[in-house]
Design an enzyme around this catalytic site. Structure first.
Site, PDB file in Angstrom:
ATOM      1  N   PHE A 122       0.853  -1.190   0.000  1.00 51.46           N
ATOM      2  CA  PHE A 122       0.000   0.000   0.000  1.00 51.46           C
ATOM      3  C   PHE A 122       0.888   1.238   0.000  1.00 51.46           C
ATOM      4  O   PHE A 122       1.682   1.423   0.922  1.00 51.46           O
ATOM      5  CB  PHE A 122      -0.858  -0.055   1.277  1.00 51.46           C
ATOM      6  CG  PHE A 122      -1.791   1.094   1.515  1.00 51.46           C
ATOM      7  CD1 PHE A 122      -2.890   1.307   0.700  1.00 51.46           C
ATOM      8  CD2 PHE A 122      -1.599   1.943   2.602  1.00 51.46           C
ATOM      9  CE1 PHE A 122      -3.782   2.349   0.950  1.00 51.46           C
ATOM     10  CE2 PHE A 122      -2.491   2.990   2.864  1.00 51.46           C
ATOM     11  CZ  PHE A 122      -3.580   3.183   2.029  1.00 51.46           C
ATOM     12  N   GLU A 126       4.478   9.797   1.548  1.00 49.70           N
ATOM     13  CA  GLU A 126       5.531  10.338   0.699  1.00 49.70           C
ATOM     14  C   GLU A 126       6.507  11.100   1.592  1.00 49.70           C
ATOM     15  O   GLU A 126       6.184  11.404   2.749  1.00 49.70           O
ATOM     16  CB  GLU A 126       4.946  11.295  -0.340  1.00 49.70           C
ATOM     17  CG  GLU A 126       3.980  10.596  -1.275  1.00 49.70           C
ATOM     18  CD  GLU A 126       3.440  11.510  -2.363  1.00 49.70           C
ATOM     19  OE1 GLU A 126       3.882  12.681  -2.444  1.00 49.70           O
ATOM     20  OE2 GLU A 126       2.576  11.052  -3.126  1.00 49.70           O
ATOM     21  N   ALA A 129       4.592  13.924   2.781  1.00 47.26           N
ATOM     22  CA  ALA A 129       3.172  13.674   3.066  1.00 47.26           C
ATOM     23  C   ALA A 129       3.062  12.437   3.936  1.00 47.26           C
ATOM     24  O   ALA A 129       2.861  11.324   3.464  1.00 47.26           O
ATOM     25  CB  ALA A 129       2.374  13.494   1.772  1.00 47.26           C
ATOM     26  N   ILE A 156       7.339   2.163   2.373  1.00 46.80           N
ATOM     27  CA  ILE A 156       6.268   1.277   1.898  1.00 46.80           C
ATOM     28  C   ILE A 156       6.552  -0.184   2.262  1.00 46.80           C
ATOM     29  O   ILE A 156       7.479  -0.816   1.722  1.00 46.80           O
ATOM     30  CB  ILE A 156       6.049   1.455   0.374  1.00 46.80           C
ATOM     31  CG1 ILE A 156       5.827   2.939   0.038  1.00 46.80           C
ATOM     32  CG2 ILE A 156       4.861   0.600  -0.082  1.00 46.80           C
ATOM     33  CD1 ILE A 156       4.711   3.638   0.828  1.00 46.80           C
ATOM     34  N   ARG A 267      15.175 -16.613  37.823  1.00 49.58           N
ATOM     35  CA  ARG A 267      16.373 -15.818  38.101  1.00 49.58           C
ATOM     36  C   ARG A 267      16.476 -15.542  39.608  1.00 49.58           C
ATOM     37  O   ARG A 267      15.515 -15.081  40.231  1.00 49.58           O
ATOM     38  CB  ARG A 267      16.279 -14.501  37.322  1.00 49.58           C
ATOM     39  CG  ARG A 267      17.305 -13.460  37.677  1.00 49.58           C
ATOM     40  CD  ARG A 267      18.619 -13.703  36.995  1.00 49.58           C
ATOM     41  NE  ARG A 267      19.547 -12.593  37.219  1.00 49.58           N
ATOM     42  CZ  ARG A 267      20.855 -12.684  37.025  1.00 49.58           C
ATOM     43  NH1 ARG A 267      21.392 -13.822  36.623  1.00 49.58           N
ATOM     44  NH2 ARG A 267      21.629 -11.644  37.237  1.00 49.58           N
ATOM     45  N   GLU A 362       0.649   3.841  10.367  1.00 52.63           N
ATOM     46  CA  GLU A 362      -0.815   3.973  10.238  1.00 52.63           C
ATOM     47  C   GLU A 362      -1.346   5.119  11.109  1.00 52.63           C
ATOM     48  O   GLU A 362      -2.448   5.067  11.649  1.00 52.63           O
ATOM     49  CB  GLU A 362      -1.538   2.647  10.508  1.00 52.63           C
ATOM     50  CG  GLU A 362      -1.054   1.567   9.539  1.00 52.63           C
ATOM     51  CD  GLU A 362      -2.024   0.442   9.306  1.00 52.63           C
ATOM     52  OE1 GLU A 362      -3.242   0.661   9.389  1.00 52.63           O
ATOM     53  OE2 GLU A 362      -1.556  -0.678   9.029  1.00 52.63           O
ATOM     54  N   THR A 364       0.593   8.439  13.556  1.00 47.79           N
ATOM     55  CA  THR A 364       1.352   8.564  14.801  1.00 47.79           C
ATOM     56  C   THR A 364       0.402   8.694  16.004  1.00 47.79           C
ATOM     57  O   THR A 364      -0.797   8.952  15.841  1.00 47.79           O
ATOM     58  CB  THR A 364       2.223   9.835  14.770  1.00 47.79           C
ATOM     59  OG1 THR A 364       1.336  10.959  14.620  1.00 47.79           O
ATOM     60  CG2 THR A 364       3.221   9.817  13.616  1.00 47.79           C
ATOM     61  N   SER A 365       0.978   8.573  17.192  1.00 52.05           N
ATOM     62  CA  SER A 365       0.166   8.755  18.408  1.00 52.05           C
ATOM     63  C   SER A 365      -0.470  10.142  18.424  1.00 52.05           C
ATOM     64  O   SER A 365      -1.607  10.321  18.882  1.00 52.05           O
ATOM     65  CB  SER A 365       1.036   8.583  19.656  1.00 52.05           C
ATOM     66  OG  SER A 365       1.469   7.248  19.748  1.00 52.05           O
TER      67      SER A 365
HETATM   68  N1  COS Z   1     -15.484   6.041   6.357  1.00 47.37           N
HETATM   69  C1  COS Z   1     -15.999   6.881   5.426  1.00 47.37           C
HETATM   70  N2  COS Z   1     -15.573   8.137   5.248  1.00 47.37           N
HETATM   71  C2  COS Z   1     -14.579   8.574   6.034  1.00 47.37           C
HETATM   72  C3  COS Z   1     -13.976   7.761   7.006  1.00 47.37           C
HETATM   73  C4  COS Z   1     -14.494   6.440   7.165  1.00 47.37           C
HETATM   74  N3  COS Z   1     -14.005   5.597   8.072  1.00 47.37           N
HETATM   75  N4  COS Z   1     -13.022   8.472   7.629  1.00 47.37           N
HETATM   76  C5  COS Z   1     -13.013   9.694   7.075  1.00 47.37           C
HETATM   77  N5  COS Z   1     -13.968   9.751   6.121  1.00 47.37           N
HETATM   78  C6  COS Z   1     -14.326  10.901   5.280  1.00 47.37           C
HETATM   79  C7  COS Z   1     -14.802  12.056   6.118  1.00 47.37           C
HETATM   80  O1  COS Z   1     -16.170  11.925   6.464  1.00 47.37           O
HETATM   81  C8  COS Z   1     -14.580  13.216   5.182  1.00 47.37           C
HETATM   82  O2  COS Z   1     -15.619  13.230   4.216  1.00 47.37           O
HETATM   83  P1  COS Z   1     -16.183  14.617   3.618  1.00 47.37           P
HETATM   84  O3  COS Z   1     -15.013  15.283   2.968  1.00 47.37           O
HETATM   85  O4  COS Z   1     -17.222  14.192   2.662  1.00 47.37           O
HETATM   86  O5  COS Z   1     -16.687  15.399   4.806  1.00 47.37           O
HETATM   87  C9  COS Z   1     -13.302  12.804   4.453  1.00 47.37           C
HETATM   88  O6  COS Z   1     -13.174  11.383   4.612  1.00 47.37           O
HETATM   89  C10 COS Z   1     -12.048  13.463   5.012  1.00 47.37           C
HETATM   90  O7  COS Z   1     -12.041  13.229   6.423  1.00 47.37           O
HETATM   91  P2  COS Z   1     -11.514  14.338   7.421  1.00 47.37           P
HETATM   92  O8  COS Z   1     -12.203  15.632   7.119  1.00 47.37           O
HETATM   93  O9  COS Z   1     -11.609  13.801   8.809  1.00 47.37           O
HETATM   94  O10 COS Z   1      -9.996  14.431   6.942  1.00 47.37           O
HETATM   95  P3  COS Z   1      -8.871  15.377   7.446  1.00 47.37           P
HETATM   96  O11 COS Z   1      -8.110  15.848   6.271  1.00 47.37           O
HETATM   97  O12 COS Z   1      -9.359  16.438   8.347  1.00 47.37           O
HETATM   98  O13 COS Z   1      -7.944  14.345   8.293  1.00 47.37           O
HETATM   99  C11 COS Z   1      -6.046  13.687   9.563  1.00 47.37           C
HETATM  100  C12 COS Z   1      -6.851  14.813   8.943  1.00 47.37           C
HETATM  101  C13 COS Z   1      -4.757  14.287  10.077  1.00 47.37           C
HETATM  102  C14 COS Z   1      -6.804  13.079  10.719  1.00 47.37           C
HETATM  103  C15 COS Z   1      -5.770  12.580   8.504  1.00 47.37           C
HETATM  104  O14 COS Z   1      -5.119  13.153   7.388  1.00 47.37           O
HETATM  105  C16 COS Z   1      -4.935  11.456   9.017  1.00 47.37           C
HETATM  106  O15 COS Z   1      -5.436  10.498   9.606  1.00 47.37           O
HETATM  107  N6  COS Z   1      -3.596  11.520   8.777  1.00 47.37           N
HETATM  108  C17 COS Z   1      -2.692  10.473   9.118  1.00 47.37           C
HETATM  109  C18 COS Z   1      -2.407   9.657   7.913  1.00 47.37           C
HETATM  110  C19 COS Z   1      -1.689   8.403   8.295  1.00 47.37           C
HETATM  111  O16 COS Z   1      -2.143   7.653   9.133  1.00 47.37           O
HETATM  112  N7  COS Z   1      -0.550   8.171   7.634  1.00 47.37           N
HETATM  113  C20 COS Z   1       0.227   7.006   7.891  1.00 47.37           C
HETATM  114  C21 COS Z   1       0.002   6.022   6.814  1.00 47.37           C
HETATM  115  S1  COS Z   1       0.840   4.542   7.177  1.00 47.37           S
HETATM  116  S2  COS Z   1      -0.013   3.358   5.919  1.00 47.37           S
END
Ligand code: COS
Length: 383
Positions: A122, A126, A129, A156, A267, A362, A364-365
């Site tokens: 997956f 980036e 990002a 990745i 131990r 997936e 951070t904290s």
């Molecule tokens: N099911 C359906 N829709 C969902 C969903 C879910 N489980 N979770 C989110 N959505 C939808 C939201 O409802 C929203 O929809 P609308 O635009 O129609 O309102 C859309 O997705 C965007 O969600 P949200 O507004 O919450 O997104 P943000 O940009 O505000 O999120 C954070 C910000 C920081 C929380 C998010 O970018 C994030 O989780 N970042 C971390 C990424 C990450 O984990 N990276 C590591 C990857 S390792 S594989």
């Protein structure tokens, strides 16, 4: 609270026996040599585990989400790298095809993934990002019957061995996060390459690499789900993935506690078992309590997902608490083992190194806390 049925108990017993016999004996070696245990995945494919939660019609085992998480926990107890690569294959690469793919895409890509004929990966993050996944720079431009992808992806999991990649790219820059889409990329596509393998602190047997796209041309039909809905899709995918990360944290912590309990009974120092010192008893009791608290959070999130209820906050809370808990428990396990805890043979130092990834991958904290706070804001009146 979830009640395990006969199938869940059988899955736990089967996977535990498999892990003890096949996975545990090579766990030290694969960590030491940073070697992907391909043999584990071939054997798991033989047991039909690589598509555990998907219907049989798509090559899966037709198990439920509870069984899938049991498998993750048991793998993580003895080789967290195997668990991590397994969860990347199932939860991050295969699930989006199952959730958002067309019937043709499921037959073409999900079936071989679920049967374990090919490994999945997956590509979301980036260089610039990570937490801000909306900052994706990779682009996908429509060109007749093709998409032309340019850019790169970092950190990745599984990339070195994977044959099928789910990736995100910007399809309409002006729309920000609402202009990102998901795509399926086959490994042998011209213009696509897997770059250097990273050297890591922990999870060293789970390969992590960079992906490069240089005018990579994929068929139009490899758009996954609707155009410009990639961001929403992967946030949904990550909600479920975060539960799996929490489950892996519990697996690691349980094994750390078990090792520590055993060690405290054998131990001896100052002419008595170190487990007879109340200071150590308190540490061990605290470790057990933290694990139980994490289990309550994780199984609550699983329960809500199984019941098709909203579980975003519970997934984030489970991931946050369980990963931080695993760091504390594995740190204490090293302390209880003293000098032996610091050397590789006793494995607890590996548990600690592996657990650290769970506070980062997936989300951070800190991102989990952001998600939790935002969910709280939505429902202040219910508090
Ligand atoms: N099911 C359906 N829709 C969902 C969903 C879910 N489980 N979770 C989110 N959505 C939808 C939201 O409802 C929203 O929809 P609308 O635009 O129609 O309102 C859309 O997705 C965007 O969600 P949200 O507004 O919450 O997104 P943000 O940009 O505000 O999120 C954070 C910000 C920081 C929380 C998010 O970018 C994030 O989780 N970042 C971390 C990424 C990450 O984990 N990276 C590591 C990857 S390792 S594989």
């Amino acid at each position: 609270m979830i009640k395990f049925n006969e199938e869940h108990l059988l899955v736990r017993q089967t996977i535990r026996e498999f892990v003890e016999k096949e996975v545990a004996p090579i766990a030290i070696e694969v960590d030491e040599n940073e070697r992907f245990p391909l043999e584990n995945f071939k054997k798991m494919a033989g047991l039909n585990l690589l598509g555990a939660p998907f219907p049989e019609v798509y090559g899966g085992a037709g198990l439920d989400y509870i069984s899938y998480n049991i498998i993750l926990e048991e793998l993580a107890r003895r080789c967290a790298s195997t668990a991590l690569s397994y969860s990347a294959h199932v939860s991050l690469a295969s699930s989006p095809i199952y959730e958002f793919g067309t019937e043709e895409q499921k037959l073409k890509y999900l079936v071989p993934l679920a049967k374990g004929e090919v490994l999945g990966s997956f590509g979301l993050s980036e260089a610039n990002a990570g937490s801000d996944a909306s900052g994706t720079q990779t682009t996908a431009a429509a060109d007749g019957q093709f998409w032309i992808i340019n850019g790169s992806k970092n950190w990745i999991t599984n990339a070195e061995y994977a044959g099928i990649f789910i990736i995100t790219a910007v399809t309409e820059r002006s729309r920000g996060a609402k202009g990102i889409s998901s795509f399926i990329v086959e490994r042998n596509t011209p213009g696509f390459s897997v770059g250097k393998k990273e050297k890591k602190l922990g999870m060293r047997a789970s390969p992590t690499s960079v992906l490069h796209f240089d005018n990579c041309r994929i068929p139009k039909e490899n758009l996954l789900g609707k155009l410009n809905e990639g961001y929403k899709q992967f946030l949904q995918t990550l909600d479920s993935g975060r539960v799996g990360i929490a489950m892996q944290a519990i697996g690691i912590a349980r094994e750390a506690l078990k090792r520590s309990m055993h060690y405290a009974q054998i131990r001896e120092q100052f002419n008595q078992k170190i487990g007879e010192f109340q200071g150590l008893q308190f540490m061990l009791a605290d470790m057990a309590v933290k694990i139980r608290a994490a289990e309550a959070l994780v199984w609550r999130a699983i329960e809500l997902r199984v019941e098709n209820k909203k579980y975003k906050m519970e997934a984030a809370a489970a991931k946050l608490y369980a990963s931080e808990m695993a760091m504390e428990v594995t740190k204490d396990a090293i302390q209880i083992h003293g000098g032996n805890g610091y050397i590789r043979e006793y494995e607890v130092e590996r548990f600690w190194r592996d657990a650290k990834l769970l506070e980062i991958g997936e989300g951070t904290s800190q991102i989990q806390r952001v998600v939790i706070y935002r969910e709280l804001l939505k429902d202040i009146e219910k508090l």
